[in-house]
Design an enzyme around this catalytic site. Structure first.
Site, mmCIF file in Angstrom:
data_model
loop_
_atom_site.group_PDB
_atom_site.id
_atom_site.type_symbol
_atom_site.label_atom_id
_atom_site.label_comp_id
_atom_site.label_asym_id
_atom_site.label_seq_id
_atom_site.Cartn_x
_atom_site.Cartn_y
_atom_site.Cartn_z
ATOM 1 N N PHE A 91 10.608 -1.849 -0.740
ATOM 2 C CA PHE A 91 11.023 -3.180 -0.326
ATOM 3 C C PHE A 91 11.458 -3.140 1.130
ATOM 4 C CE2 PHE A 91 12.482 -3.627 -4.935
ATOM 5 C CZ PHE A 91 11.385 -4.392 -5.291
ATOM 6 N N TYR A 104 4.519 -2.886 8.754
ATOM 7 C CA TYR A 104 3.207 -2.707 8.115
ATOM 8 C C TYR A 104 2.451 -1.582 8.825
ATOM 9 C CZ TYR A 104 3.600 -7.000 5.332
ATOM 10 O OH TYR A 104 3.978 -7.949 4.410
ATOM 11 N N GLY A 127 -7.777 20.373 19.095
ATOM 12 C CA GLY A 127 -7.399 21.782 19.023
ATOM 13 C C GLY A 127 -7.924 22.581 20.201
ATOM 14 N N GLY A 128 -7.959 23.878 20.037
ATOM 15 C CA GLY A 128 -8.381 24.756 21.119
ATOM 16 C C GLY A 128 -9.881 24.915 21.240
ATOM 17 N N ASP A 130 0.605 3.877 5.953
ATOM 18 C CA ASP A 130 0.849 3.534 4.553
ATOM 19 C C ASP A 130 0.545 4.703 3.625
ATOM 20 O OD1 ASP A 130 1.811 0.996 4.859
ATOM 21 O OD2 ASP A 130 -0.125 0.031 4.690
ATOM 22 N N ARG A 186 6.917 -8.864 -10.251
ATOM 23 C CA ARG A 186 7.550 -10.175 -10.366
ATOM 24 C C ARG A 186 6.844 -11.013 -11.433
ATOM 25 N NH1 ARG A 186 6.723 -12.587 -5.106
ATOM 26 N NH2 ARG A 186 4.984 -11.134 -5.086
ATOM 27 N N GLN A 202 0.770 -1.248 0.000
ATOM 28 C CA GLN A 202 0.000 0.000 0.000
ATOM 29 C C GLN A 202 0.803 1.301 0.000
ATOM 30 O OE1 GLN A 202 -3.326 2.449 2.616
ATOM 31 N NE2 GLN A 202 -2.938 0.362 3.188
ATOM 32 N N SER A 203 1.836 1.372 0.851
ATOM 33 C CA SER A 203 2.464 2.690 1.060
ATOM 34 C C SER A 203 3.057 3.247 -0.235
ATOM 35 C CB SER A 203 3.548 2.589 2.131
ATOM 36 O OG SER A 203 4.599 1.758 1.678
ATOM 37 N N THR A 245 14.134 -9.304 -11.851
ATOM 38 C CA THR A 245 15.346 -8.492 -11.641
ATOM 39 C C THR A 245 16.476 -9.305 -11.024
ATOM 40 O OG1 THR A 245 14.492 -7.770 -9.515
ATOM 41 C CG2 THR A 245 14.054 -6.348 -11.412
HETATM 42 N N1 COA Z 1 12.016 -9.689 -9.608
HETATM 43 C C1 COA Z 1 12.697 -10.463 -8.744
HETATM 44 N N2 COA Z 1 12.646 -10.308 -7.404
HETATM 45 C C2 COA Z 1 11.872 -9.325 -6.936
HETATM 46 C C3 COA Z 1 11.134 -8.456 -7.783
HETATM 47 C C4 COA Z 1 11.239 -8.664 -9.174
HETATM 48 N N3 COA Z 1 10.580 -7.911 -10.051
HETATM 49 N N4 COA Z 1 10.445 -7.572 -7.018
HETATM 50 C C5 COA Z 1 10.749 -7.877 -5.741
HETATM 51 N N5 COA Z 1 11.587 -8.918 -5.684
HETATM 52 C C6 COA Z 1 12.158 -9.555 -4.505
HETATM 53 C C7 COA Z 1 12.998 -8.598 -3.702
HETATM 54 O O1 COA Z 1 14.247 -8.428 -4.308
HETATM 55 C C8 COA Z 1 13.052 -9.332 -2.366
HETATM 56 O O2 COA Z 1 14.011 -10.342 -2.452
HETATM 57 P P1 COA Z 1 15.133 -10.635 -1.319
HETATM 58 O O3 COA Z 1 14.444 -10.674 -0.010
HETATM 59 O O4 COA Z 1 15.696 -11.962 -1.737
HETATM 60 O O5 COA Z 1 16.119 -9.554 -1.378
HETATM 61 C C9 COA Z 1 11.696 -10.027 -2.305
HETATM 62 O O6 COA Z 1 11.141 -9.928 -3.625
HETATM 63 C C10 COA Z 1 10.638 -9.525 -1.360
HETATM 64 O O7 COA Z 1 10.795 -8.202 -0.978
HETATM 65 P P2 COA Z 1 10.281 -7.696 0.470
HETATM 66 O O8 COA Z 1 10.146 -6.253 0.370
HETATM 67 O O9 COA Z 1 11.224 -8.231 1.523
HETATM 68 O O10 COA Z 1 8.840 -8.356 0.647
HETATM 69 P P3 COA Z 1 8.129 -8.982 1.925
HETATM 70 O O11 COA Z 1 6.826 -9.470 1.452
HETATM 71 O O12 COA Z 1 8.989 -9.973 2.646
HETATM 72 O O13 COA Z 1 7.917 -7.746 2.939
HETATM 73 C C11 COA Z 1 7.079 -5.583 3.577
HETATM 74 C C12 COA Z 1 6.876 -6.851 2.740
HETATM 75 C C13 COA Z 1 6.004 -4.598 3.217
HETATM 76 C C14 COA Z 1 6.987 -5.927 5.074
HETATM 77 C C15 COA Z 1 8.476 -5.003 3.278
HETATM 78 O O14 COA Z 1 8.592 -4.828 1.890
HETATM 79 C C16 COA Z 1 8.762 -3.700 3.953
HETATM 80 O O15 COA Z 1 9.027 -3.648 5.181
HETATM 81 N N6 COA Z 1 8.747 -2.586 3.227
HETATM 82 C C17 COA Z 1 9.089 -1.282 3.704
HETATM 83 C C18 COA Z 1 8.011 -0.682 4.570
HETATM 84 C C19 COA Z 1 6.685 -0.639 3.856
HETATM 85 O O16 COA Z 1 6.533 -0.092 2.810
HETATM 86 N N7 COA Z 1 5.683 -1.183 4.546
HETATM 87 C C20 COA Z 1 4.321 -0.990 4.193
HETATM 88 C C21 COA Z 1 3.810 -1.888 3.179
HETATM 89 S S1 COA Z 1 2.164 -1.396 2.837
#
Ligand code: COA
Length: 415
Positions: A97, A138, A247-248, A168, A38, A17-18, A74
């Site tokens: 990420f 999150y 507020g006030g 978010d 992905r 979302q964010s 990627t």
């Molecule tokens: N091709 C290949 N790999 C990809 C890709 C693509 N197009 N897009 C993403 N990935 C991979 C990333 O490289 C990562 O791999 P790695 O862990 O091996 O380095 C993996 O997908 C997952 O990324 P991640 O961000 O760790 O996802 P998650 O589902 O484990 O965590 C969150 C989700 C939201 C908790 C985390 O992304 C986060 O803390 N984000 C920052 C704060 C945030 O925005 N939170 C609010 C979300 S609403």
């Protein structure tokens, strides 16, 4: 008519979302947002909270309108080369990420700068630098660590998270502002820069009135507009203030006609000082006007519970909409508690483009939000979210790939 961000090309690595709220806003302002997803999976929200089997969820469709979708692996060597080319030709890379993921992909800040010194790299993270910088975060975690949860709810209950997604969507807004500011600075410097919006910081920014109150409490031990005053203890940290106004001008949520069966038959009422006499007349308590216990805002503070109970006797005899109509006639600030059902069918929000209905090839019509920020020279036309990889070929062609090259990338599993 042109759009404010026409010509700005954004490589959108956001998910959930964010980040998507940020890039959706930039797309509404006219940026070309290329969402990189992905291969075969896409943004995880496509399949979360689904209401129609096999159709992209509302979670996804309401956050990703006005974007193009490209699938790209990627971590695949061919995919990495495609990404390099895209980085060279885009203005902004946005990602949310988990900490370190972009670096693990091989595209840390230094590498991106080598490929394109004009590129702005914008990130949402849970925390800024410090002990928690490596943590995943999150929405509700952000609300808890940013001061919102400890100050929301009632004094006799646990901390409460709010429905507004301040962690978010709130951080997405902060990041969008950071990006357009960096684009503006690039006009003068010719250089890109890193933009970081941490969710904890964003929530705290939105909760600053509570940091104000903490300092008031430290100094004076009391906050007279809080419901704890005058009879209850305050403790040493800002307490939960129920529905008291931040507020006030004192305010509270009052029952309206039908509250016994309708959970939203309530109105927010602000006992604003300049209209105090009108309030007294309206509710039939003219004697309060000259009574020293009620005559000034300060003298009223110890009596707020009694005052709102008396006003509630008036609101309880009217529907929230009738009460709003009468109160507005007297210029008394108030607002009915609107349910999502009422908001979804609100004609004026449709007319203003704040709620929009769009057509999706798989799920059919759905409601989404429009741009809450209206620019007179850059109107927003909301379009549906893209299907997974819908624009892969189109975008790669724009980046100079031939049909044959696109075919071999597909065979190599890179797109
Ligand atoms: N091709 C290949 N790999 C990809 C890709 C693509 N197009 N897009 C993403 N990935 C991979 C990333 O490289 C990562 O791999 P790695 O862990 O091996 O380095 C993996 O997908 C997952 O990324 P991640 O961000 O760790 O996802 P998650 O589902 O484990 O965590 C969150 C989700 C939201 C908790 C985390 O992304 C986060 O803390 N984000 C920052 C704060 C945030 O925005 N939170 C609010 C979300 S609403």
């Amino acid at each position: 008519m042109g759009k404010a961000l026409d010509g700005v090309r954004i490589l959108d690595f956001t998910h959930v979302q964010s980040g998507p709220t940020c890039t959706q806003l930039l797309a509404w302002f006219g940026a070309d947002v290329i969402k990189v997803e992905r291969v075969g999976a896409g943004d995880i929200t496509r399949e979360q909270l689904r209401d129609i089997p096999d159709a992209d969820s509302l979670y996804f469709t309401m956050l990703n309108g006005n974007k193009r979708s490209v699938t790209l692996d990627t971590k695949n060597p061919h995919g990495k080369r495609v990404l390099e080319r895209m980085i060279r030709d885009c203005d902004v890379l946005v990602e949310n990420f988990a900490p370190g993921a972009l670096e693990r992909m091989g595209f840390g800040w230094e590498r991106i700068q080598t490929l394109n010194p004009r590129m702005i790299v914008a990130s949402v993270k849970g925390f800024g630098p410090g002990p928690y910088e490596d943590c995943k975060v999150y929405e509700n975690v952000a609300q808890c660590v940013g001061g919102a949860a400890s100050t929301t709810g009632f004094d006799d209950g646990p901390p409460v998270v709010t429905g507004a997604q301040i962690g978010d969507s709130g951080t997405g807004l902060h990041l969008a502002l950071g990006i357009v500011t960096a684009l503006f600075q690039r006009e003068h410097t010719g250089r890109g820069q890193k933009v970081l919006a941490a969710m904890q910081d964003g929530v705290l920014n939105l909760c600053r009135v509570k940091l104000r109150d903490q300092q008031r409490l430290d100094r004076t031990g009391v906050m007279k507009e809080y419901p704890q005053y005058p009879n209850d203890d305050f403790g040493d940290a800002v307490p939960r203030a129920g529905n008291a106004s931040g507020g006030g001008q004192p305010g509270w949520i009052l029952k309206c006609k039908g509250w016994e069966t309708d959970p939203n038959a309530y109105i927010y009422f602000i006992a604003q000082a300049p209209v105090w006499e009108r309030i007294c007349k309206l509710i039939g308590r003219e004697e309060w006007i000259g009574d020293p216990r009620y005559a000034t805002p300060n003298s009223r503070l110890p009596h707020l519970k009694e005052i709102f109970a008396e006003i509630e006797r008036w609101t309880m005899n009217r529907t929230k909409f009738d009460a709003m109509a009468v109160l507005n006639r007297y210029d008394i600030p108030c607002g009915p508690i609107l349910s999502m059902k009422e908001i979804a069918s609100d004609e004026s929000l449709r007319t203003s483009g704040t709620i929009v209905e769009v057509e999706h090839p798989v799920r059919g019509k759905y409601l989404t939000v429009g741009n809450p920020i209206k620019l007179s020279d850059s109107p927003t036309e909301v379009t549906r979210s893209p299907l997974l990889g819908e624009h892969t070929d189109e975008v790669l062609a724009e980046f100079g790939y031939s049909n044959d090259e696109i075919r071999s990338l597909r065979v190599a599993g890179a797109i």
